[in-house]
Design an enzyme around this catalytic site. Structure first.
Site, short mmCIF file in Angstrom:
data_model
loop_
_atom_site.label_atom_id
_atom_site.label_comp_id
_atom_site.label_asym_id
_atom_site.label_seq_id
_atom_site.Cartn_x
_atom_site.Cartn_y
_atom_site.Cartn_z
N HIS A 1 -82.89 22.17 -34.22
CA HIS A 1 -82.17 20.90 -34.25
C HIS A 1 -82.97 19.75 -33.65
O HIS A 1 -82.58 18.58 -33.75
CB HIS A 1 -80.83 21.03 -33.52
N ARG A 2 -84.12 20.03 -33.02
CA ARG A 2 -85.00 18.96 -32.59
C ARG A 2 -85.70 18.32 -33.78
O ARG A 2 -86.02 17.13 -33.76
CB ARG A 2 -86.06 19.50 -31.62
#
Length: 480
Positions: A451-452
């Protein structure tokens, strides 16, 4: 005659240690330059270790099953004179201090090599064909040894080197130690084939090989297996070092090799990259029909087009429209690295543990090329012959849990990658089709992502694109 130490070389890819699987020589054997003397297992693959010297094996310093740091001495070889080609001279030592090469080296057949050129002829100085040989790596620990068996200790640690000024080397009973005598014949077979032979009780010394230059194949071993213990009914062999409790209610299995490295990588991935997973269930009847049709097309004869091949192609097409999933997080630089190529990893369950070899530049392959690459990759992984380079540099991966009858899951990212797609089992289920309920081939896709690197919108768009292609393969013409 001089005793030379052989150290575990740096096998590349940032590896700092390896597990010694098997010695292919014994004390007293005559070895030639670059002859395979041991097989070691890294986090990447089984690797054959060649000798950097020609001479007689004086001592084996490490027991099979031991984890050895890079740069640690693993054996010693008695040679006529030190070889400049094999190890660097100490810092500040003049080149002449190493002496001239030996004039002749006896090989296994008893013949002699031609005399090496004299140093006065200004021959270019050779460099070692291996990396990592030399002084002990600073700060490296001693090998972590498991308990030695009495037989190994008696056969190896009690062997002594005698007559190092030119006579002979003491060896265990049954091993010819004189340098002029041919060493025992060792049948040619790859490590996985040797393991199968060991498990089935097949004597490779008595088995002729049907492969190239007498190579013993898996089929040769299976054909020669005793009828009382066929491969499909034989009990699985205990792993080396496995111990059972006195009550028999517990079994302890050493964590080593691929299993050890996989565990470390998965822990690092799970607690470094913030995972998120999305699911999509789709009707793949059109894709399963397409795969059936392609088997009868002349252009695809001799090429195994599978459902996974089409899924891989769908992923590659969807990745063009959603490049953020083909990237990695560079923490030291504080940057996102987006790849302009796709090295597609395929998770493969093997006897050694989970491997994720990857197809280099998979985005440049057509369907036939992708099918051939998939077949070669999975075959090599299961045979234990995957090259270390094929196990590094992946950019995105697929794991096919459907072959085990599993519908969905939350796969952990392969370290350094932004996404992994899990392919579930194809099931015949009631499904809405043209405003009616009909039996259709239905499958669930599971996408885990970092999710980064990837937002929910980007992941959802990518997963929807893969699902749309598998629902209607003809729709790909609108995406490319």
């Amino acid at each position: 005659m001089t005793i030379q130490k052989v150290t575990l070389p740096d096998l590349g890819e940032g590896l700092t240690e390896s597990d010694l699987v098997e010695w292919t020589v014994a004390v007293g054997d005559t070895v030639t330059l670059n002859q395979v003397v041991a097989e070691v297992e890294t986090a990447k693959a089984l690797v054959q270790l060649p000798s950097p010297f020609a001479g007689v094996v004086a001592e084996l310093l490490v027991e099979p099953g031991t984890t050895v740091p890079v740069g640690t001495a693993i054996m010693t070889i008695a040679v006529d004179e030190p070889s400049r080609a094999s190890q660097p001279s100490p810092a500040g030592a003049p080149a002449d201090a190493l002496g001239s090469p030996a004039e002749e080296t006896a090989d296994r057949s008893g013949s002699s090599r031609a005399e090496l050129p004299d140093r006065g002829e200004q021959q270019p100085e050779r460099t070692s064909v291996l990396v990592g040989y030399g002084p002990l790596v600073e700060g490296s620990a001693r090998p972590r040894r498991r308990a030695r068996s009495a037989s190994w200790s008696a056969a190896h640690t009690d062997s002594a080197v005698s007559g190092l000024n030119g006579s002979s080397v003491a060896a265990p009973s049954g091993v010819e130690s004189h340098r002029g005598t041919a060493a025992p014949h060792r049948p040619r077979a790859y490590p996985p084939v040797r393991k199968i032979a060991h498990d089935l009780g097949v004597d490779l010394d008595q088995l002729p090989g049907s492969g190239t230059e007498g190579l013993i194949t898996r089929e040769d071993v299976l054909r020669s297996a005793p009828a009382a213990a066929p491969a499909e009914t034989a009990a699985p062999p205990a792993q080396a070092g496995t111990t059972a409790s006195s009550s028999g209610r517990e079994v302890r299995i050493p964590v080593a090799g691929v299993r050890k490295r996989t565990a470390a990588a998965m822990v690092a991935s799970a607690f470094t990259a913030p995972h998120a997973t999305e699911f999509l269930t789709v009707d793949v009847t059109a894709t399963t029909d397409l795969v059936d049709q392609l088997t009868g097309v002349r252009a695809f004869e001799g090429h195994r087009i599978t459902f996974l091949t089409v899924v891989a192609k769908a992923l590659l097409i969807a990745l063009r429209r959603n490049p953020s999933l083909n990237s990695r997080w560079d923490e030291p630089a504080g940057e996102i690295v987006q790849f302009g190529y796709v090295n597609l990893g395929i998770a493969a369950a093997t006897p050694r543990g989970l491997l994720v070899p990857n197809i280099k530049d998979a985005d440049a392959l057509d369907l036939v090329g992708l099918a051939d690459a998939l077949a070669a990759l999975t075959q090599a992984a299961r045979a234990g012959t995957t090259a270390p380079t094929d196990l590094t540099g992946g950019t995105i991966s697929i794991t096919n849990v459907g072959v085990f009858g599993v519908d969905a899951g939350t796969p952990i990212l392969n370290p350094g990658e932004a996404a992994i797609l899990a392919v579930g089992a194809v099931r015949r289920l009631p499904w809405e089709h043209h405003d009616q309920v009909a039996l259709r081939n239905v499958m669930t896709l599971s996408l885990s992502f970092d999710h980064r690197l990837v937002d929910g919108e980007q992941a959802s768009t990518f997963l929807a694109d893969v699902g749309a292609i598998l629902t209607d393969p003809g729709r790909t013409v609108t995406m490319v």
